[in-house]
Design an enzyme around this catalytic site. Sequence first.
Site, short mmCIF file in Angstrom:
data_model
loop_
_atom_site.label_atom_id
_atom_site.label_comp_id
_atom_site.label_asym_id
_atom_site.label_seq_id
_atom_site.Cartn_x
_atom_site.Cartn_y
_atom_site.Cartn_z
N GLU A 71 -4.99 18.03 -10.82
CA GLU A 71 -5.35 18.34 -12.01
C GLU A 71 -6.99 18.95 -12.09
OE1 GLU A 71 -3.28 16.60 -15.09
OE2 GLU A 71 -5.02 17.39 -16.87
N GLU A 84 8.88 19.81 -24.83
CA GLU A 84 8.42 20.11 -23.49
C GLU A 84 8.99 21.30 -22.85
OE1 GLU A 84 5.84 18.51 -22.50
OE2 GLU A 84 5.63 16.50 -23.55
N LYS A 92 7.06 23.55 -13.34
CA LYS A 92 6.09 22.46 -12.80
C LYS A 92 6.09 22.25 -11.45
CE LYS A 92 4.98 17.79 -14.17
NZ LYS A 92 4.89 16.53 -14.80
N HIS A 140 -0.94 19.39 -26.17
CA HIS A 140 -1.05 18.00 -26.24
C HIS A 140 -2.31 17.48 -26.71
CE1 HIS A 140 2.62 18.17 -23.62
NE2 HIS A 140 2.49 16.75 -23.48
N LYS A 178 2.65 11.95 -10.80
CA LYS A 178 1.99 11.14 -11.72
C LYS A 178 2.73 9.73 -11.93
CE LYS A 178 -1.24 14.25 -13.95
NZ LYS A 178 -1.81 14.58 -15.04
N HIS A 205 6.78 11.58 -29.22
CA HIS A 205 5.78 12.51 -28.58
C HIS A 205 6.11 13.75 -28.58
CE1 HIS A 205 3.17 13.53 -25.10
NE2 HIS A 205 4.15 14.19 -24.69
N ASN A 251 -1.00 20.58 -20.34
CA ASN A 251 -1.32 19.81 -21.49
C ASN A 251 -1.23 20.75 -22.73
OD1 ASN A 251 -2.02 17.42 -20.12
ND2 ASN A 251 -4.20 18.20 -19.65
N HIS A 267 -1.36 14.74 -29.17
CA HIS A 267 -1.68 13.14 -28.85
C HIS A 267 -2.49 12.55 -30.24
CE1 HIS A 267 -1.92 13.46 -24.39
NE2 HIS A 267 -0.71 13.02 -24.78
N ARG A 278 0.71 -1.07 -0.05
CA ARG A 278 0.05 -0.05 0.03
C ARG A 278 0.88 1.24 -0.08
NH1 ARG A 278 -3.13 -3.09 3.81
NH2 ARG A 278 -4.83 -3.95 2.75
N ARG A 304 -3.18 22.62 -13.44
CA ARG A 304 -2.60 21.76 -13.74
C ARG A 304 -2.80 21.48 -15.38
NH1 ARG A 304 0.51 16.49 -10.62
NH2 ARG A 304 1.49 15.91 -12.53
P1 NAD Z 1 12.22 6.57 -22.03
O1 NAD Z 1 12.01 6.37 -20.58
O2 NAD Z 1 11.40 5.45 -22.90
O3 NAD Z 1 13.62 6.87 -22.65
C1 NAD Z 1 13.76 6.90 -23.82
C2 NAD Z 1 14.97 6.13 -24.06
O4 NAD Z 1 16.00 6.95 -23.77
C3 NAD Z 1 14.96 4.64 -23.70
O5 NAD Z 1 15.44 3.90 -24.59
C4 NAD Z 1 16.01 4.84 -22.64
O6 NAD Z 1 16.51 3.42 -22.24
C5 NAD Z 1 16.97 5.66 -23.22
N1 NAD Z 1 17.85 6.34 -22.18
C6 NAD Z 1 17.28 6.92 -21.01
N2 NAD Z 1 18.43 7.56 -20.36
C7 NAD Z 1 19.26 7.78 -21.28
C8 NAD Z 1 20.70 8.31 -21.35
N3 NAD Z 1 21.02 9.28 -20.33
N4 NAD Z 1 21.39 7.97 -22.23
C9 NAD Z 1 20.88 7.54 -23.58
N5 NAD Z 1 19.80 6.81 -23.37
C10 NAD Z 1 18.86 7.02 -22.47
O7 NAD Z 1 11.22 7.80 -22.59
P2 NAD Z 1 11.15 9.45 -21.85
O8 NAD Z 1 11.08 10.35 -23.15
O9 NAD Z 1 12.09 9.76 -21.08
O10 NAD Z 1 9.89 9.13 -21.12
C11 NAD Z 1 8.37 8.81 -21.72
C12 NAD Z 1 7.62 8.35 -20.74
O11 NAD Z 1 7.31 9.33 -19.73
C13 NAD Z 1 6.19 8.12 -21.37
O12 NAD Z 1 5.91 6.83 -20.99
C14 NAD Z 1 5.20 9.14 -20.88
O13 NAD Z 1 3.94 8.69 -20.50
C15 NAD Z 1 6.07 9.25 -19.65
N6 NAD Z 1 5.60 10.61 -19.04
C16 NAD Z 1 5.12 10.60 -17.81
C17 NAD Z 1 4.73 11.86 -17.08
C18 NAD Z 1 4.38 12.11 -15.68
O14 NAD Z 1 4.04 13.13 -15.32
N7 NAD Z 1 4.41 11.04 -14.99
C19 NAD Z 1 5.00 13.19 -17.90
C20 NAD Z 1 5.57 13.32 -19.16
C21 NAD Z 1 5.71 11.72 -19.58
MG MG Z 2 3.92 15.28 -22.85
#
Ligand code: NAD
Ligand code: MG
Length: 346
Positions: free
Chosen positions: A224, A172, A214, A235, A130, A249, A232, A239, A108, A228
Site C-alpha cells: 500500500e 465492496e 484485487k 472507506h 493482510k 461495514h 479504500n 469508517h 515465525r 492499493r
Molecule cells: P465475519 O467473518 O464476521 O462473518 C460474518 C458472519 O457470517 C459471522 O457470524 C459468520 O459466522 C457468518 N458466516 C460465515 N460464513 C457463513 C455462511 N456461509 N453462511 C452463514 N453464515 C456465515 O465477517 P466478514 O464480513 O466475512 O468479514 C469481516 C472482517 O473481515 C472484518 O474483521 C474486517 O476487518 C475483515 N477484512 C479484512 C480484509 C483484509 O484485507 N484482510 C479486508 C476486508 C475485511
Molecule cells: Mg471494507
Amino acid sequence: MDTLVVHGHNRKSVITVGERPLHAGDCLPQERICVVTDARVHQLYPGFFESCDPVVIGTGEQIKTLDTVALIYEKLLEQEADRAIFLIGVGGGVVCDIAGFAAATYLRGVRFGFVPTTLLSQVDAAVGGKNGVNFKGFKNKIGTITQPDFVWCDPSFFHTLPTREIRSGLAEVVKQALIADISLFEYIETAVQDILSLETAAMRRLVLDCLRIKAGVVSRDETEQGERRKLNFGHTVGHAVEQLSGLAHGEAVSVGMAVATALSVRLGLLPAAALTRILTLLRQLHLPVALPAPADKIIAALGQDKKREGDALHFVLLDALGHAVVREIRLTELHTLLLDIFKETF
Ligand code: NAD
Ligand code: MG
C-alpha cells in the site's frame, strides 16, 4: 474452475473460484493440517469438517483479538505442530484475518490457506495478504502482510448467508467495479435481480471479476504505497459513518461511496450523471446512501482516521466510472467541501 495468482514479495498465492472440495482436509492432501473455523460455519457445514478436528473459535468482530490467536497457538502446541504444519482458515473475514495472523507468526511463519465463506471474504478479506487482530478497541492494529498459499472461493456458500451480510459484501463488489472496471459496473446494473437472488452464474462472475481486480492491485502494490490505496474508496467517510451509526461495514461503505462520488463531482472530476447512476444502483441493491448521522459529527470523526497523515488525508475519488484517483486533501479543505456536499446532495 478458474484460477488467478497474486504475486507477493516473497510468496505467490493461488486463488481458485469453483466448487469446493468435499472436505476441508482435501484442500491439501498429505500435509499435516490444522483447520480453523468459527462456530457458525462449523454448525452450518458439519460435513466439510468430517475428516479433521478443527479449532472452532467464536463468531463476530469482538473475537478478533490476541486471546483468540493465543487459543490457536495453544492448539498448535498441543498437537506438537512444527514448521511443516499448514493452517487452513474456513470462514468469513474474521476467521481469515485471525488464522492468517496465527499462521504468519507461529514459529515465525508457517504456510496457510483459506476457504472464505462470506461474499465479503471471497471478494476482499481473504485475498491480498493482510491479516491481523483488533487491539484495545482499535481495528486491525496488530497484523502482518503475508500471502496465503491458496484461497478457494466457492460462491455456493452464499446461500446460507443472512441477507444483510450479502448486501454488505455487495457494497465492496460495487467498490471494486467503480475503482477499476466499468464493464463490471455495467454488468451489475443489468443483473441486479439475478444478483439479489444469488443466481450461480451471476455470483461467480462477481467473485471472479473482483478477485481479478484485487489480485492485480495487490500484485502491483502489496504494501500500500500507492495503487492499493484505491481499495479504500468509500472507506474514509465509511469508517466515520460505521463508528457513528449501527450500519454494517458494507452499508457504511455504500454511504461513503456516495459521498466520495459527490465529492468527485464537486471537484469537477466526474459528471453529475455518474453520481445519479451510482446512487441508483446502490439503492437497487438495497444499500443506504443517506447520511445516518449529523454531518458535523461525521466531519469530526474524519479527523480521527487512521490513514490520516498530518493535517491531510489521502482521499480516493473517481475521475470516471471504473477509474479511481487518490488526492491528498487537507482536513480544513475537506471540511468545507463536505459541508457543501452535505447541504446540496444529502
Ligand atoms: P465475519 O467473518 O464476521 O462473518 C460474518 C458472519 O457470517 C459471522 O457470524 C459468520 O459466522 C457468518 N458466516 C460465515 N460464513 C457463513 C455462511 N456461509 N453462511 C452463514 N453464515 C456465515 O465477517 P466478514 O464480513 O466475512 O468479514 C469481516 C472482517 O473481515 C472484518 O474483521 C474486517 O476487518 C475483515 N477484512 C479484512 C480484509 C483484509 O484485507 N484482510 C479486508 C476486508 C475485511
Ligand atoms: Mg471494507
